[in-house]
Design a protein around this motif. Structure first.
Motif, PDB file in Angstrom:
ATOM      1  N   GLU A 140       0.674  -1.113  -0.083  1.00  0.00           N
ATOM      2  CA  GLU A 140       0.107  -0.068   0.104  1.00  0.00           C
ATOM      3  C   GLU A 140       0.830   1.303   0.130  1.00  0.00           C
ATOM      4  O   GLU A 140       0.565   2.230  -0.859  1.00  0.00           O
ATOM      5  CB  GLU A 140      -1.057   0.032   1.220  1.00  0.00           C
ATOM      6  CG  GLU A 140      -2.112  -0.889   1.113  1.00  0.00           C
ATOM      7  CD  GLU A 140      -1.687  -2.409   1.331  1.00  0.00           C
ATOM      8  OE1 GLU A 140      -0.591  -2.560   2.042  1.00  0.00           O
ATOM      9  OE2 GLU A 140      -2.256  -3.313   1.100  1.00  0.00           O
ATOM     10  N   ASN A 149      -1.728  -8.215  -5.031  1.00  0.00           N
ATOM     11  CA  ASN A 149      -2.912  -8.791  -4.185  1.00  0.00           C
ATOM     12  C   ASN A 149      -3.103  -7.542  -3.047  1.00  0.00           C
ATOM     13  O   ASN A 149      -3.096  -7.970  -1.751  1.00  0.00           O
ATOM     14  CB  ASN A 149      -2.772  -9.907  -3.621  1.00  0.00           C
ATOM     15  CG  ASN A 149      -3.998 -10.620  -3.012  1.00  0.00           C
ATOM     16  OD1 ASN A 149      -5.201 -10.137  -3.091  1.00  0.00           O
ATOM     17  ND2 ASN A 149      -3.453 -11.744  -2.021  1.00  0.00           N
ATOM     18  N   THR A 150      -3.556  -6.535  -3.536  1.00  0.00           N
ATOM     19  CA  THR A 150      -3.738  -5.489  -2.349  1.00  0.00           C
ATOM     20  C   THR A 150      -5.022  -4.493  -2.745  1.00  0.00           C
ATOM     21  O   THR A 150      -4.744  -3.515  -3.909  1.00  0.00           O
ATOM     22  CB  THR A 150      -2.478  -4.791  -1.977  1.00  0.00           C
ATOM     23  OG1 THR A 150      -3.073  -3.215  -1.590  1.00  0.00           O
ATOM     24  CG2 THR A 150      -1.670  -4.225  -3.220  1.00  0.00           C
ATOM     25  N   PRO A 151      -6.148  -4.838  -2.370  1.00  0.00           N
ATOM     26  CA  PRO A 151      -7.319  -3.914  -2.695  1.00  0.00           C
ATOM     27  C   PRO A 151      -7.076  -2.242  -2.823  1.00  0.00           C
ATOM     28  O   PRO A 151      -7.258  -1.571  -3.903  1.00  0.00           O
ATOM     29  CB  PRO A 151      -8.350  -4.446  -1.873  1.00  0.00           C
ATOM     30  CG  PRO A 151      -8.118  -5.566  -1.262  1.00  0.00           C
ATOM     31  CD  PRO A 151      -6.644  -5.556  -1.278  1.00  0.00           C
ATOM     32  N   GLY A 186      -6.718   0.257  -5.658  1.00  0.00           N
ATOM     33  CA  GLY A 186      -7.691   1.311  -5.795  1.00  0.00           C
ATOM     34  C   GLY A 186      -6.710   2.483  -5.801  1.00  0.00           C
ATOM     35  O   GLY A 186      -6.961   3.466  -6.902  1.00  0.00           O
TER      36      GLY A 186
END
Lengths: 153, 503
Positions: B147, B468-470, B474
């Protein structure tokens, strides 16, 4: 006057040479002990950045060689005129000289030199400006040494 | 994530200390003075004051710098209006209408509009900061390397995109800034990188001397080139006339929209006050019933950019305080101030020093109120400072930079870094590169490297796992939208227009 085109091509060639040097230097990084086998090697990120810098430099050189400009600097010069170039570069030389004076001798000679030397480099003729700058230097010295107790040697 | 009334009371108590109050007022005055002087913007103002804060308590120091930050952005509008030369980049959009109004003998009204707009924008953004920052900090505490990598990439790409006209040049200096942060001991495994046998470089290139050099010293050298130009203006039109309630109500939509735009643009890492001001100006013109009046000395042409640019202050502090990712070049220097006081901005700071966070929110609110009072009293005097010759400013700023950096570290090496960074900043600026990506890259570099390396280790060679990190996805989607959104919308519009013509 030196054009943006020529200056940018020369600058980016230097950047590429420096990038190659630093990339080779990164090959000498040595991690000792158990940490050497953990994660990615230390040279990975600097070399990645250097490769990216090199790529950007090639694109910039390409833009100047084939199009003649990058952005909106078509036909532009690096300096407005000879006077502007002289003033800017002389003040740069004064800044470097003052740093050397301070590190080789002591603070006071640099303090006395910096204001008048900068004014001289910028072509100031008014004696009042030289006096004002010496007074300003004195005030800065007093504020730092007396008010903030900083040892300036 | 409300820490409790006792913490708020504690923050107010710390702000009420005479020294903090004096510094708050001093910060506003200093910021106003530096903002007025053409060329010396908020990053330079904060950078020059930074060494003085070394001897202060953290809250007092940060409040002083925030006062300087807010007032310097506003101060830029004074020279923009009076002489048509913006004191800061943030005031460029104000020149068109502000200076026209001044020349028409309505300088007092123009100055009043810019002051009122700045205060309203500033207050709006502080309220947003106080509400958004704690929520974002609660979310951000769960962020991992992937992130943070996405946020850093977003911040850097956005600043490169808006900072200059050549994308490749922007990317080059941004990458250069990041590369320079790889010098020193590798944080993850202790390997020596580019130390060249010097123990000074074990901790890498120091942040504060680098930023002061890039901003202040390079500006001094640029300023020296045009040192002999003289500025003169009519000083009879300098009495501020604040707009009446009726006028403000007429402009309430512009004020609200510009405040919101400024805050949002401030929050986006890398975007600055100048972008917000231009965006608010063009948006006010687009929505106006009389767009032809813009550029001729129109009220809304002053209010829109001035409200937006001051609204970026609170906005820029949101990512700075919650993620440790600066929202603007000035916030990058401010981040340096936190670091020299042993505070690491990020989600943990909210949990560790809630008193500091509330002191910042309340302090910024007070700063904006006091700016109105000080602005009214000092505008006449401040405007006269425009006439201080550059030949005096150049050696003064140079000496203050030298002495200031030395006083923080007692190290000639750091003064050398200052000078080296100044020369680098001067060269790249002269060759048409922006220093914003260089400075933001230098601040974001360590976050970017560590998060990239950790993300690659987590992914273990799998591209799917890497992304693999929403939240990260985003952010990447938002980045793609900011880059391709405009051209895509234009393409769709053209296609639709062609179809309509064919039909």
């Amino acid at each position: 006057m030196i054009t943006q085109r020529a200056a940018n091509i020369a600058f980016n060639i230097l950047v590429i040479v420096a990038a190659v040097f630093f990339a080779l230097e990164a090959e000498t990084f040595q991690t000792s002990g158990l940490l050497a086998s953990t994660g990615l090697p230390s040279k990975f990120f600097p070399q990645l950045m250097l490769a990216f810098i090199g790529l950007c430099s090639v694109i910039v050189i390409g833009a100047y060689v084939f199009r003649g400009f990058a952005g909106t600097d078509k036909g532009a010069s690096v300096f407005e005129d000879g006077g502007a170039a002289r003033r800017g570069l002389l003040v740069l030389a004064v800044a470097v000289a003052c740093y050397l004076v301070w590190s080789l001798w002591s603070f006071i000679p640099m303090l006395i030199l910096i204001g008048p030397a900068c004014a001289l480099a910028m072509g100031v003729r008014s004696p009042w400006m030289y006096v004002s700058l010496l007074v300003m230097s004195g005030i800065v010295y007093l504020v730092f040494t007396q008010l903030l107790n900083v040892q300036l040697t | 994530m409300f820490a409790g009334f006792d913490v708020v009371a504690q923050s107010i108590g710390q702000l009420a200390e005479p020294i903090t109050l004096a510094l708050l007022v001093g910060g506003i005055v200093l910021g106003l003075i530096i903002g007025v002087l053409p060329g010396l913007g908020p990053p330079i103002a904060i950078a020059l004051a930074l060494p003085f804060t070394f001897h202060l308590e953290p809250i007092a120091a940060i409040i002083l710098l925030l006062g300087i930050y807010s007032a310097a952005i506003y101060g830029g509008s004074i020279s923009a209006i009076a002489v048509g030369i913006p004191g800061t980049g943030a005031a460029i959009a104000t020149v068109q209408d502000g200076n026209k109004m001044f020349k028409a003998g309505k300088g007092g009204e123009a100055l009043g509009l810019s002051l009122t707009g700045s205060i309203i924008g500033g207050l709006f953004s502080v309220i947003c900061l106080a509400f958004i920052a704690p929520i974002l900090a609660t979310v951000a505490i769960k962020f991992g390397p992937r992130e943070f990598l996405a946020i850093s990439v977003f911040g850097l790409v956005v600043v490169v995109r808006v900072a200059g006209e050549s994308l490749s040049k922007g990317l080059l200096v941004g990458a250069l800034g990041i590369f320079l942060t790889t010098w020193g001991l590798d944080e993850l495994n202790g390997t020596e990188r580019y130390t060249f046998g010097s123990y000074h470089l074990y901790e890498g290139i120091p942040l504060v001397p680098f930023l002061v050099g890039v901003f202040a010293v390079s500006e001094v050298l640029i300023g020296a080139e045009r040192a002999l130009q003289k500025l003169d203006f009519d000083q009879t039109s300098l009495t501020v006339k604040l707009p009446g309630w009726g006028k403000l109500m007429k402009m309430k939509d512009v004020l609200f929209r510009s405040s919101a735009l400024g805050t949002v643009i401030g929050i986006i890492p890398g975007e600055g006050a100048a972008v917000a001001a231009f965006f608010a100006y063009s948006e006010a013109k687009r929505r106006s019933k009389t767009p032809e009046k813009f550029g001729t000395g129109h009220d809304e042409g002053i209010v829109a950019p001035e409200t937006a640019n001051n609204a970026t202050v609170g906005g820029a502090l949101v990512p700075t305080l919650t993620l440790g990712v600066p929202g603007s070049p000035a916030a990058a220097v401010l981040l340096g101030a936190f670091l020299i006081h042993g505070l690491a901005p990020g989600p943990k700071l909210f949990a560790e020093r809630p008193d500091m966070m509330y002191a910042i929110f309340i302090g910024l609110f007070i700063i904006n109120i006091l700016m109105m009072v000080i602005g009214l009293m000092a505008i006449r005097f401040a405007a006269k400072l425009i006439q201080v010759p550059t030949t005096f400013i150049v050696p003064t700023v140079l000496l203050l930079s030298f002495v200031g950096i030395f006083s923080v570290s007692h190290s000639f090496f750091n003064v050398g870094v200052l000078l080296g960074a100044g020369i680098l900043g001067y060269v790249v600026r002269k060759l048409g590169y922006s220093i914003a990506p260089l400075s933001i890259g230098f601040v974001l570099g360590p976050i970017l490297e560590n998060s990239l390396r950790q993300s690659l280790v987590i992914a273990d060679g799998s591209v799917g796992e890497f992304f693999n990190t929403p939240i990260g996805l985003g952010i990447y989607a938002a980045l793609a939208l900011t880059i391709f959104g405009g051209p895509l919308a234009g393409w769709v519009k053209n296609k639709m227009f062609q179809r309509a013509e064919d039909a």
